[in-house]
Design an enzyme around this catalytic site. Structure first.
Site, PDB file in Angstrom:
ATOM      1  N   ASP A 172     -10.597  -0.654  16.644  1.00  0.00           N
ATOM      2  CA  ASP A 172     -10.094  -1.161  15.356  1.00  0.00           C
ATOM      3  C   ASP A 172      -9.015  -2.241  15.493  1.00  0.00           C
ATOM      4  OD1 ASP A 172      -7.842   0.282  16.100  1.00  0.00           O
ATOM      5  OD2 ASP A 172      -7.620   1.299  14.169  1.00  0.00           O
ATOM      6  N   TYR A 209       0.142   5.634   0.021  1.00  0.00           N
ATOM      7  CA  TYR A 209      -0.813   6.726   0.016  1.00  0.00           C
ATOM      8  C   TYR A 209      -0.841   7.338  -1.386  1.00  0.00           C
ATOM      9  CZ  TYR A 209      -0.910   6.807   5.170  1.00  0.00           C
ATOM     10  OH  TYR A 209      -1.068   6.500   6.496  1.00  0.00           O
ATOM     11  N   ARG A 253       0.821  -1.210   0.000  1.00  0.00           N
ATOM     12  CA  ARG A 253       0.000   0.000   0.000  1.00  0.00           C
ATOM     13  C   ARG A 253       0.852   1.256   0.000  1.00  0.00           C
ATOM     14  NH1 ARG A 253      -4.408   0.370   4.515  1.00  0.00           N
ATOM     15  NH2 ARG A 253      -4.822   2.303   3.389  1.00  0.00           N
ATOM     16  N   ASP A 274      -3.187   5.334  17.362  1.00  0.00           N
ATOM     17  CA  ASP A 274      -2.470   6.098  16.341  1.00  0.00           C
ATOM     18  C   ASP A 274      -2.104   7.488  16.850  1.00  0.00           C
ATOM     19  OD1 ASP A 274      -2.664   4.084  14.371  1.00  0.00           O
ATOM     20  OD2 ASP A 274      -4.668   4.759  13.793  1.00  0.00           O
ATOM     21  N   ASP A 326     -11.314   4.597  15.393  1.00  0.00           N
ATOM     22  CA  ASP A 326      -9.876   4.666  15.118  1.00  0.00           C
ATOM     23  C   ASP A 326      -9.366   6.028  15.598  1.00  0.00           C
ATOM     24  OD1 ASP A 326      -7.341   4.307  14.165  1.00  0.00           O
ATOM     25  OD2 ASP A 326      -7.874   4.315  12.041  1.00  0.00           O
TER      26      ASP A 326
END
Length: 222
Positions: free
Chosen positions: A94, A62, A60, A99, A131
């Site tokens: 999550d 961005y 992945r 985060d 999240d």
């Protein structure tokens, strides 16, 4: 990326303390600012290395750079078995560490640990999951002493809070996914509430390690 101490492999999730003293917390940088690779702690892999996330077998990236340093706090966990309050539409956690979006001027190296000052928090809801995004600043940032709560950010780093909210709202849409939502009326909550989220996710982590929460496939150590 694996982590070692005294020649032994350690987990950046389990083997680094959450608190850094003086009201600061240790942030693990997964994604340095202005980079594209979606790196994250592999919570289900032995040793919890930092690896590039994959979707359908593809690494992945961005679609555009993230403008802040991004990472997580060790010894925290958003429990997917715990239902959130009405302010977040009852969304469940999550299943990841908490985060962190670090807003300082310097780019932090991937895999580094940085003492950060919590300033606020956004309750993002991603695909129905809660999240949390902790907003923090490195204690070493030249403006850290001027910023002590979320409402102080605008005067020093204008547009940052709204920028974080909108970046995370839209970042998945190039893949055909819907925009992400936010609880609490989309408001960034202040420092006191941010610390409460840190304490809550640490309590979930402690329960996980004590076998009081369902671990699923998470790697919790030897």
């Amino acid at each position: 990326m694996t982590f070692k101490k005294d020649g032994e492999t350690i987990s950046p999730w389990h083997d680094v303390s959450l608190e850094a003293g003086d009201g600061l917390y240790n942030m693990l940088t997964e994604i340095p600012k202005m980079t594209l690779k979606k790196m994250e702690v592999a919570t289900k892999a032995e040793g919890n290395p930092v690896m590039q996330d994959e979707k359908k077998g593809k690494a992945r990236l961005y679609h555009g750079p993230i403008f802040w340093n991004y990472g997580c706090l060790p010894q925290t966990w958003e429990d997917p078995n715990v239902k959130g309050p009405p302010e977040v539409d009852g969304a469940f956690g999550d299943n990841d560490p908490l985060d962190v979006v670090e807003i300082g001027a310097a780019s932090l190296s991937m895999g580094s640990f940085t003492p950060v000052k919590p300033l606020g928090v956004l309750s993002m809801i991603d695909d129905g999951e809660l999240d949390w995004k902790l907003i923090a600043i490195s204690a070493a940032d030249e403006n850290a002493d001027k910023i002590n709560d979320v409402d102080d950010i605008e005067a020093v780093y204008p547009g940052t809070v709204s920028g974080i909210r909108e970046w995370f709202r839209w970042y998945k849409t190039p893949d055909g996914k819907p925009v992400n939502g936010f609880g609490h009326g989309e408001k960034a909550l202040g420092k006191e509430q941010a610390i409460e989220v840190i304490k809550e996710t640490n309590a979930h982590y402690v329960a996980l390690m004590e076998g009081k929460a369902e671990a699923g496939k998470l790697w919790l150590g030897k």
